[in-house]
Scaffold this active site. Structure first.
Site, PDB file in Angstrom:
ATOM      1  N   GLU A 172      15.761 -45.538 -25.990  1.00 46.16           N
ATOM      2  CA  GLU A 172      16.973 -46.323 -25.770  1.00 46.16           C
ATOM      3  C   GLU A 172      18.081 -45.705 -25.574  1.00 46.16           C
ATOM      4  O   GLU A 172      18.079 -44.439 -26.099  1.00 46.16           O
ATOM      5  CB  GLU A 172      17.166 -47.599 -26.924  1.00 46.16           C
ATOM      6  CG  GLU A 172      15.788 -48.367 -27.031  1.00 46.16           C
ATOM      7  CD  GLU A 172      16.224 -49.537 -27.954  1.00 46.16           C
ATOM      8  OE1 GLU A 172      17.059 -49.509 -28.709  1.00 46.16           O
ATOM      9  OE2 GLU A 172      15.130 -50.221 -28.356  1.00 46.16           O
TER      10      GLU A 172
ATOM     11  N   ARG B 176      13.666 -52.891   0.300  1.00 47.83           N
ATOM     12  CA  ARG B 176      12.606 -52.702   1.078  1.00 47.83           C
ATOM     13  C   ARG B 176      11.700 -54.230   0.990  1.00 47.83           C
ATOM     14  O   ARG B 176      11.269 -54.543   2.062  1.00 47.83           O
ATOM     15  CB  ARG B 176      11.630 -51.672   1.204  1.00 47.83           C
ATOM     16  CG  ARG B 176      12.095 -50.514   1.747  1.00 47.83           C
ATOM     17  CD  ARG B 176      10.973 -49.114   1.468  1.00 47.83           C
ATOM     18  NE  ARG B 176      11.525 -48.091   2.348  1.00 47.83           N
ATOM     19  CZ  ARG B 176      12.019 -47.126   1.267  1.00 47.83           C
ATOM     20  NH1 ARG B 176      12.460 -47.266   0.276  1.00 47.83           N
ATOM     21  NH2 ARG B 176      12.609 -45.776   2.011  1.00 47.83           N
TER      22      ARG B 176
ATOM     23  N   HIS C  37      19.273 -51.053   2.811  1.00 46.16           N
ATOM     24  CA  HIS C  37      18.137 -50.997   3.579  1.00 46.16           C
ATOM     25  C   HIS C  37      17.532 -52.512   4.031  1.00 46.16           C
ATOM     26  O   HIS C  37      16.574 -52.606   3.420  1.00 46.16           O
ATOM     27  CB  HIS C  37      16.934 -49.932   3.115  1.00 46.16           C
ATOM     28  CG  HIS C  37      16.169 -49.379   3.843  1.00 46.16           C
ATOM     29  ND1 HIS C  37      16.318 -48.711   5.052  1.00 46.16           N
ATOM     30  CD2 HIS C  37      14.808 -49.559   3.756  1.00 46.16           C
ATOM     31  CE1 HIS C  37      15.248 -48.133   5.456  1.00 46.16           C
ATOM     32  NE2 HIS C  37      14.300 -48.619   4.748  1.00 46.16           N
TER      33      HIS C  37
ATOM     34  N   ASP D  15      13.978 -45.443  16.601  1.00 44.90           N
ATOM     35  CA  ASP D  15      13.410 -46.539  17.179  1.00 44.90           C
ATOM     36  C   ASP D  15      14.265 -47.667  17.554  1.00 44.90           C
ATOM     37  O   ASP D  15      15.297 -47.508  17.287  1.00 44.90           O
ATOM     38  CB  ASP D  15      12.460 -46.987  16.020  1.00 44.90           C
ATOM     39  CG  ASP D  15      13.274 -47.368  14.712  1.00 44.90           C
ATOM     40  OD1 ASP D  15      14.377 -47.807  14.637  1.00 44.90           O
ATOM     41  OD2 ASP D  15      12.829 -47.284  13.454  1.00 44.90           O
TER      42      ASP D  15
ATOM     43  N   LYS E 297       8.782 -45.947  17.909  1.00 42.40           N
ATOM     44  CA  LYS E 297       8.074 -45.500  16.995  1.00 42.40           C
ATOM     45  C   LYS E 297       6.995 -46.520  16.835  1.00 42.40           C
ATOM     46  O   LYS E 297       7.038 -47.412  16.842  1.00 42.40           O
ATOM     47  CB  LYS E 297       9.116 -45.342  15.729  1.00 42.40           C
ATOM     48  CG  LYS E 297       8.182 -44.918  14.448  1.00 42.40           C
ATOM     49  CD  LYS E 297       9.234 -44.785  13.232  1.00 42.40           C
ATOM     50  CE  LYS E 297       9.889 -46.049  12.817  1.00 42.40           C
ATOM     51  NZ  LYS E 297      10.611 -45.826  11.754  1.00 42.40           N
TER      52      LYS E 297
ATOM     53  N   ARG F 144       4.309 -46.724  13.561  1.00 49.47           N
ATOM     54  CA  ARG F 144       4.034 -46.293  12.195  1.00 49.47           C
ATOM     55  C   ARG F 144       2.404 -46.616  11.898  1.00 49.47           C
ATOM     56  O   ARG F 144       1.874 -47.825  12.213  1.00 49.47           O
ATOM     57  CB  ARG F 144       4.853 -47.029  11.305  1.00 49.47           C
ATOM     58  CG  ARG F 144       4.505 -46.710   9.715  1.00 49.47           C
ATOM     59  CD  ARG F 144       5.553 -47.256   8.799  1.00 49.47           C
ATOM     60  NE  ARG F 144       7.014 -46.790   9.187  1.00 49.47           N
ATOM     61  CZ  ARG F 144       7.318 -45.696   8.674  1.00 49.47           C
ATOM     62  NH1 ARG F 144       6.377 -44.896   7.942  1.00 49.47           N
ATOM     63  NH2 ARG F 144       8.682 -45.587   8.904  1.00 49.47           N
TER      64      ARG F 144
ATOM     65  N   ASP G 129      19.287 -41.178  10.976  1.00 53.74           N
ATOM     66  CA  ASP G 129      18.454 -42.140  10.357  1.00 53.74           C
ATOM     67  C   ASP G 129      19.242 -42.791   8.939  1.00 53.74           C
ATOM     68  O   ASP G 129      20.105 -41.817   8.430  1.00 53.74           O
ATOM     69  CB  ASP G 129      17.073 -41.787  10.204  1.00 53.74           C
ATOM     70  CG  ASP G 129      15.967 -42.945  10.161  1.00 53.74           C
ATOM     71  OD1 ASP G 129      16.470 -44.066  10.248  1.00 53.74           O
ATOM     72  OD2 ASP G 129      14.637 -42.617  10.160  1.00 53.74           O
TER      73      ASP G 129
END
Length: 308
Positions: free
Chosen positions: A39, A94, A127, A169, A192, A194, A217
């Site tokens: 902790e 994401r 992102h 891309d 691109k 993938r 990027d």
């Protein structure tokens, strides 16, 4: 009005110093003590100000997020009425939907937690993919994702001119165009495809006359996208290939892979501490911090892409 203190974590000290220089505000270290059982407890300094800003890049998020929440609680209890989180890199963006049965929507979980703890959340090039604005992710706070285009363009504009900027891309087109127009440089984007986290095929279009290309990027981690793009550019006759990433999450092994693919230099912004850091994003926050009354969602950048 008394200027707020910047409460900076030790692992974000370099960025905190840069932010203090451009704002003219005082920074104070957040002290973190680890107990033998794993902790931690945090201690904040200069806690009496009504407005406080917590500064921490949230790469390696599982080890950092709870300490950030503890810091927010400590500042509230010490009298802060308005809290801002500056997280140059914001994780868990994401996973913005359930990709497989049984998975969470991590983006929404993080946004809910941060929105409950802070009044405002600022980051750089979140992102995002299927979400247009960071305000949709952090609905309870004024949240903004700042575009890195101004600092990238300024940095590129001071360098060589026989250069073409290349996005990996179609989703990068608007972002790369913004950098190229500010820097006065030609630009193209690749096509691109993938095949997995580390399997990428990329077709490079016909290029304008240039001997030097800079790949741009938002995030580099495995390096697969940039490596594929570099090989394509070399096949197109580009003599020298460099690359810029806003967020460098790349390991030494992956960085070596980029070198083997023909990338001479990888430069990154200081959103994540990394040996490739060359471009500071601290100036981006000056205007954002001055907009204390801007409406939620104002000034959002375009959706970023699922990078590699």
């Amino acid at each position: 009005m008394v200027a707020p203190f910047l409460h900076v974590f030790p692992d974000t000290r370099r960025f905190g110093r840069a932010l203090a220089r451009v704002t003219g505000w005082t920074s104070a270290a957040v002290r973190v003590h680890a107990f033998p059982d794993g902790e931690t407890v945090v201690t904040v300094r200069h806690p009496s100000h009504a407005e406080a800003i917590v500064v921490r890049s949230l790469h390696d998020p599982n080890a950092k997020l709870f300490e950030v929440l503890l810091t927010a609680d400590a500042l509230r209890r010490a009298g802060a009425r308005r809290l801002t989180l500056i997280a140059p890199y914001l994780p868990y963006m994401r996973q913005d939907r359930v990709f497989k049965p049984g998975e969470p929507i991590s983006q929404r979980v993080l946004g809910g937690v941060l929105g409950a703890a802070f009044d405002r959340v600022l980051t750089v090039e979140a992102h995002l993919h299927r979400v247009a604005r960071l305000a949709e992710v952090v609905p309870r706070a004024r949240a903004r994702s700042l575009s890195a285009a101004p600092v990238l363009a300024a940095w590129l504009g001071a360098r060589r001119r026989d250069t073409v900027l290349v996005g990996p891309d179609a989703e990068s087109a608007a972002w790369v165009r913004a950098v190229a127009q500010r820097a006065g440089m030609p630009w193209v984007v690749g096509d691109k495809q993938r095949g997995g986290d580390r399997r990428v095929r990329l077709r490079v279009p016909v290029l304008p006359p240039a001997s030097h290309a800079v790949l741009i990027d938002d995030i580099v981690s495995s390096g697969a996208t940039l490596a594929a793009a570099a090989r394509g550019l070399r096949r197109r006759g580009i003599a020298t290939v460099d690359a810029i990433a806003v967020h460098a999450l790349i390991t030494p092994a992956a960085l070596a892979r980029l070198r083997r693919a023909g990338i001479r230099h990888l430069w990154s912004c200081d959103t994540v501490p990394h040996p490739t850091n060359a471009i500071s994003v601290a100036p981006l926050f000056v205007d954002a911090l001055a907009r204390r009354g801007d409406p939620a969602g104002a000034g959002q950048t375009r959706p970023a892409r699922r990078g590699s």
